[in-house]
Every structure is written in C-alpha cells, then in structure tokens.
Design a protein around this motif. Structure first.
Motif, PDB file in Angstrom:
ATOM      1  N   ARG A  96     -51.943   2.095 109.350  1.00  0.00           N
ATOM      2  CA  ARG A  96     -50.898   1.533 108.484  1.00  0.00           C
ATOM      3  C   ARG A  96     -49.620   1.315 109.278  1.00  0.00           C
ATOM      4  O   ARG A  96     -48.951   0.301 109.120  1.00  0.00           O
ATOM      5  CB  ARG A  96     -50.632   2.448 107.288  1.00  0.00           C
ATOM      6  N   ALA A  97     -49.291   2.269 110.121  1.00  0.00           N
ATOM      7  CA  ALA A  97     -48.097   2.125 110.954  1.00  0.00           C
ATOM      8  C   ALA A  97     -48.265   0.944 111.909  1.00  0.00           C
ATOM      9  O   ALA A  97     -47.336   0.168 112.124  1.00  0.00           O
ATOM     10  CB  ALA A  97     -47.835   3.411 111.735  1.00  0.00           C
ATOM     11  N   LEU A  98     -49.449   0.798 112.458  1.00  0.00           N
ATOM     12  CA  LEU A  98     -49.725  -0.306 113.370  1.00  0.00           C
ATOM     13  C   LEU A  98     -49.667  -1.643 112.622  1.00  0.00           C
ATOM     14  O   LEU A  98     -49.089  -2.615 113.108  1.00  0.00           O
ATOM     15  CB  LEU A  98     -51.089  -0.125 114.024  1.00  0.00           C
ATOM     16  N   ARG A 151     -44.035  -6.752 111.403  1.00  0.00           N
ATOM     17  CA  ARG A 151     -42.646  -6.841 111.856  1.00  0.00           C
ATOM     18  C   ARG A 151     -42.538  -7.756 113.067  1.00  0.00           C
ATOM     19  O   ARG A 151     -41.667  -8.600 113.152  1.00  0.00           O
ATOM     20  CB  ARG A 151     -42.120  -5.445 112.202  1.00  0.00           C
ATOM     21  N   ARG A 152     -43.484  -7.615 113.998  1.00  0.00           N
ATOM     22  CA  ARG A 152     -43.470  -8.453 115.206  1.00  0.00           C
ATOM     23  C   ARG A 152     -43.761  -9.920 114.871  1.00  0.00           C
ATOM     24  O   ARG A 152     -43.209 -10.812 115.493  1.00  0.00           O
ATOM     25  CB  ARG A 152     -44.460  -7.934 116.238  1.00  0.00           C
ATOM     26  N   PRO A 187     -53.876  18.290 109.407  1.00  0.00           N
ATOM     27  CA  PRO A 187     -54.642  17.044 109.452  1.00  0.00           C
ATOM     28  C   PRO A 187     -53.844  15.917 108.803  1.00  0.00           C
ATOM     29  O   PRO A 187     -53.147  16.129 107.817  1.00  0.00           O
ATOM     30  CB  PRO A 187     -55.911  17.349 108.656  1.00  0.00           C
ATOM     31  N   SER A 188     -53.937  14.727 109.388  1.00  0.00           N
ATOM     32  CA  SER A 188     -53.193  13.597 108.829  1.00  0.00           C
ATOM     33  C   SER A 188     -54.105  12.792 107.914  1.00  0.00           C
ATOM     34  O   SER A 188     -55.318  12.840 108.023  1.00  0.00           O
ATOM     35  CB  SER A 188     -52.658  12.708 109.949  1.00  0.00           C
ATOM     36  N   ALA A 189     -53.479  12.041 107.041  1.00  0.00           N
ATOM     37  CA  ALA A 189     -54.240  11.202 106.119  1.00  0.00           C
ATOM     38  C   ALA A 189     -54.945  10.099 106.895  1.00  0.00           C
ATOM     39  O   ALA A 189     -54.459   9.629 107.908  1.00  0.00           O
ATOM     40  CB  ALA A 189     -53.294  10.595 105.084  1.00  0.00           C
ATOM     41  N   LYS A 190     -56.109   9.714 106.402  1.00  0.00           N
ATOM     42  CA  LYS A 190     -56.846   8.634 107.060  1.00  0.00           C
ATOM     43  C   LYS A 190     -56.028   7.354 107.007  1.00  0.00           C
ATOM     44  O   LYS A 190     -55.440   7.030 106.000  1.00  0.00           O
ATOM     45  CB  LYS A 190     -58.191   8.402 106.378  1.00  0.00           C
ATOM     46  N   PHE A 239     -47.591   0.968 121.777  1.00  0.00           N
ATOM     47  CA  PHE A 239     -47.376   1.493 120.434  1.00  0.00           C
ATOM     48  C   PHE A 239     -48.024   2.860 120.359  1.00  0.00           C
ATOM     49  O   PHE A 239     -49.199   3.017 120.660  1.00  0.00           O
ATOM     50  CB  PHE A 239     -47.976   0.572 119.362  1.00  0.00           C
ATOM     51  N   THR A 240     -47.261   3.854 119.960  1.00  0.00           N
ATOM     52  CA  THR A 240     -47.785   5.221 119.926  1.00  0.00           C
ATOM     53  C   THR A 240     -47.974   5.753 118.520  1.00  0.00           C
ATOM     54  O   THR A 240     -48.437   6.869 118.355  1.00  0.00           O
ATOM     55  CB  THR A 240     -46.844   6.173 120.688  1.00  0.00           C
ATOM     56  N   GLY A 241     -47.622   5.002 117.518  1.00  0.00           N
ATOM     57  CA  GLY A 241     -47.755   5.494 116.151  1.00  0.00           C
ATOM     58  C   GLY A 241     -46.602   6.413 115.806  1.00  0.00           C
ATOM     59  O   GLY A 241     -45.582   6.435 116.454  1.00  0.00           O
ATOM     60  N   THR A 242     -46.780   7.233 114.776  1.00  0.00           N
ATOM     61  CA  THR A 242     -45.733   8.124 114.327  1.00  0.00           C
ATOM     62  C   THR A 242     -45.972   9.503 114.912  1.00  0.00           C
ATOM     63  O   THR A 242     -47.061  10.067 114.789  1.00  0.00           O
ATOM     64  CB  THR A 242     -45.744   8.216 112.784  1.00  0.00           C
ATOM     65  N   ALA A 243     -44.967  10.037 115.558  1.00  0.00           N
ATOM     66  CA  ALA A 243     -45.094  11.360 116.173  1.00  0.00           C
ATOM     67  C   ALA A 243     -44.891  12.433 115.112  1.00  0.00           C
ATOM     68  O   ALA A 243     -44.118  12.268 114.189  1.00  0.00           O
ATOM     69  CB  ALA A 243     -44.058  11.524 117.277  1.00  0.00           C
ATOM     70  N   GLY A 244     -45.609  13.553 115.256  1.00  0.00           N
ATOM     71  CA  GLY A 244     -45.448  14.677 114.351  1.00  0.00           C
ATOM     72  C   GLY A 244     -44.861  15.863 115.089  1.00  0.00           C
ATOM     73  O   GLY A 244     -45.164  16.079 116.260  1.00  0.00           O
ATOM     74  N   TYR A 245     -44.013  16.611 114.424  1.00  0.00           N
ATOM     75  CA  TYR A 245     -43.370  17.756 115.046  1.00  0.00           C
ATOM     76  C   TYR A 245     -43.555  18.971 114.148  1.00  0.00           C
ATOM     77  O   TYR A 245     -43.777  18.864 112.955  1.00  0.00           O
ATOM     78  CB  TYR A 245     -41.867  17.486 115.261  1.00  0.00           C
ATOM     79  N   GLY A 246     -43.449  20.149 114.747  1.00  0.00           N
ATOM     80  CA  GLY A 246     -43.507  21.393 113.999  1.00  0.00           C
ATOM     81  C   GLY A 246     -44.871  21.602 113.358  1.00  0.00           C
ATOM     82  O   GLY A 246     -45.906  21.205 113.887  1.00  0.00           O
TER      83      GLY A 246
END
Length: 136
Positions: free
Chosen positions: A58-60, A66-67, A50-53, A37-44
């Motif tokens: 949350r994605a994990l 889901r699993r 900086p990403s939110a804490k 699991f790599t989480g959400t990728a960011g581009y540009g």
C-alpha cells in the motif's frame, strides 16, 4: 503546447514563472530518478510486532501514484518552458532581448529597471511588446 494559442495573461504568467520552473524541473527530475523505496520504518515495540498484510505494498502504491502525479506536473512545466524557448527567436530588438533575458533569469520589473537604468514604466512597456511578439 506548441500549437496552443495563449492569452496575454497566460504569457505574462509563463514569463514570470519561467525561472522557478527551470529550477523545479531540475529538482523533480533528480527526485524522480531516485528509485530507492524502503517502505515505512518501524521503531520500538511496533518493529517487533507482525505487520498487516499489504502494508508495504500500500505504501508502495501510494508512492507510485504520487510519482505519477509529479511526472505529469513535470511534463507540464517542461512544455511551458519549451513553449517560451521555442518563441524567443521572434524577439529581434536588442533591448527587448535584454529585458526578456532578465525576465527569464527571474528578475523583477523593478530590478530590471534599476539594472538597465530605465524607468519601470518603460520596462513594462517593453515587456508588453515582448508579450505581443511571443503571442503572435
């Protein structure tokens, strides 16, 4: 599922869905065995900001939920397939065995009738006999 009594309608459904459930069990098991699991990728420009804490956590968490749902659905499919497999020895008649094998291989009633060079009505009659036996 072994101790559960199923209606004829439910047995027809199990026999009809057996073939695709076998394929889906295989696919789901392979997917659930993949733990990367790599989480959400960011581009540009967003990738440099900086990403939110808790973004990845949350994605994990969402992925874990889901699993878990998928695992529960997988267990249901396995139970249904095992139910049918545990009862196939009850079929003693050779033509019933042939039709059951064709059904479990995913063939339609029309395809089975053509394959065995019999009428579709006759194949449906034998299917009814099979369901009666499996439902005992």
């Amino acid at each position: 599922m072994g101790a559960i009594t199923l209606s004829k309608h439910q047995l027809y459904g199990l026999l009809k869905s057996y073939h695709w459930k076998i394929k889906e069990i295989k696919r789901m098991k392979e997917e659930l065995d993949d733990t990367e699991f790599t989480g959400t990728a960011g581009y540009g420009i967003e990738a440099t900001m900086p990403s939110a804490k808790g973004g990845i956590s949350r994605a994990l968490e969402t992925e874990v939920l889901r699993r878990c749902k998928k695992q529960k659905r997988l267990r249901g499919y396995v139970d249904e397939v095992n139910y049918i497999n545990s009862r196939t020895d009850l079929i003693q008649d050779e033509r019933q065995k042939a039709i059951l094998d064709c059904m479990l291989d995913g063939m339609s009633m029309t395809a089975i009738a053509k394959h065995l060079k019999m009428s579709r009505t006759w194949v449906n009659k034998v299917q009814d006999e099979i369901v009666e036996i499996l439902g005992e």
